[in-house]
Every structure is written in C-alpha cells, then in structure tokens.
Write an enzyme that holds these catalytic residues in place. Structure first.
Site, PDB file in Angstrom:
ATOM      1  N   GLY A   1      26.499  12.166 -24.080  1.00  0.00           N
ATOM      2  CA  GLY A   1      27.580  11.581 -24.478  1.00  0.00           C
ATOM      3  C   GLY A   1      28.196  10.581 -23.356  1.00  0.00           C
ATOM      4  O   GLY A   1      27.731   9.680 -23.154  1.00  0.00           O
ATOM      5  N   CYS A   2      29.197  10.848 -22.908  1.00  0.00           N
ATOM      6  CA  CYS A   2      30.083  10.185 -21.923  1.00  0.00           C
ATOM      7  C   CYS A   2      29.376   9.986 -20.599  1.00  0.00           C
ATOM      8  O   CYS A   2      29.421   8.908 -20.126  1.00  0.00           O
ATOM      9  CB  CYS A   2      31.448  10.833 -21.812  1.00  0.00           C
ATOM     10  SG  CYS A   2      32.307  10.681 -23.235  1.00  0.00           S
TER      11      CYS A   2
END
Length: 196
Positions: free
Chosen positions: A140-141
């Site tokens: 994700g991030c």
C-alpha cells in the site's frame, strides 16, 4: 518476455523516509490495521542510527484525519482508516522509533508520502538525490511512496527487511514488482554499508 530491468546508480546522498510506522500499523493489540512487525521495527532502528550518525535527512509519515472531507473516497473504500483520527494514540510514531527534534513527522491523507505533502521539496532542500523507503505496508503506502519517489526523479532503495505487510503474499509480489520497475530492493546490510 522479461523486461530489461537494471540497477539504479547509487545516490550521492539519501534521505530516509519511514512510512507510517505509527502505532496504528505496528501494534496489533491496538489496531486492525497492524500486524506483528518487530523485525521491521528493528531494521528501521538500525537504519535510523546509521542515518543519524551520518547526518543525512530523516522523514517520518503518519496518517491522521481531522476532517470528514479528507481523503473521503479512500476512506469510503477502506472504512477502517477512520480509526486514524488526529490526536489518537494510533497516529503516534511507535516509541521504539521515536523521531528526534529535527526529524519531521509529515501527516498524510492518502497512500503516498509525496501526495498532498511537501516531502519532495523537503528532500530537495536537504540536498538528497535518493531515498531509502521503509515502513508499512509494502503493498500500500510503501509502494505508492516508492512510485512517487521515482516520479520525483529520485533514486530509490527499498531495504527489504525494513518493510512489511499484513499479507505475506502481497508483500512478496509487491517487492518483486517494485524491483523490476521502480526501485532497487536490496538487503538491509547493503543499505547500511552505503551509510558506513
């Protein structure tokens, strides 16, 4: 057909970007977003010590919302993000990685540490032409930050022991994909050697 993927040149000066190593992602007893990641924390402790000794720039990020309008589509897709309220213990950086006074904690609303922040400007002002991206989560991030770092013309290293994910399969797949397209995913010891 395999892509002709090559290693990036070594940067003259790296910045360390620690993505979302807040309690909301590091402490499973507090948050459903978190996973057991003591090895990831330990790898980041070693990197922090090396960057601090060298005097190279360090940036932390956390996700914190104080208004319903912030990242409303992202939060609609993933409602558990609503737990990350500004002022909540979940948005504080894990005390095992406590930032020092000159190490900013940038608040972000979306996945990338660059999107909607001044991280790119801060990295350039610090004279860095490369970044080591660490933290949570790989799929994700971390991945979003790696991609945006490349799109900011920075040489990107991902120390593989210093990133983690709740989903082991997604972790492996995203490390492989980042290695092919966006970054050099390398062992922690190689990153530490660049700093030594």
């Amino acid at each position: 057909m395999a892509l002709d993927s090559r290693s990036l040149d070594t940067a003259q000066r790296y910045a360390l970007v620690l993505v979302d190593l807040s309690l909301g992602f590091t402490d499973p007893a507090l948050s459903p977003l978190a996973a057991e990641c003591s090895a990831v924390v330990e790898a980041n402790q070693r990197l922090l010590a090396a960057f601090r000794q060298r005097g190279w720039p360090v940036f932390f990020t956390t996700v914190a919302y104080d208004d319903p309008s912030q990242a409303r589509v992202f939060r609609s897709k993933l409602p558990v993000l609503n737990l990350l309220e500004a002022g909540s213990p979940l948005v504080a950086i894990d005390p095992r990685l406590a930032p020092q006074g000159d190490e900013p904690v940038l608040v972000k609303f979306w996945a990338s540490a660059f999107f909607g922040t001044d991280l790119g400007e801060r990295i350039r002002a610090a004279g860095a032409d490369g970044v080591m991206v660490t933290g949570l989560t790989t799929s994700g991030c971390v991945r979003a930050t790696v991609l945006d770092a490349l799109q900011n013309e920075l040489r990107v290293l991902v120390p593989e022991e210093a990133v983690g994910d709740r989903d082991a399969e997604a972790h492996r797949a995203n490390l492989r994909d980042m290695q092919i397209k966006y970054a050099d995913v390398v062992p922690l010891e190689r990153c530490l050697a660049l700093l030594g």
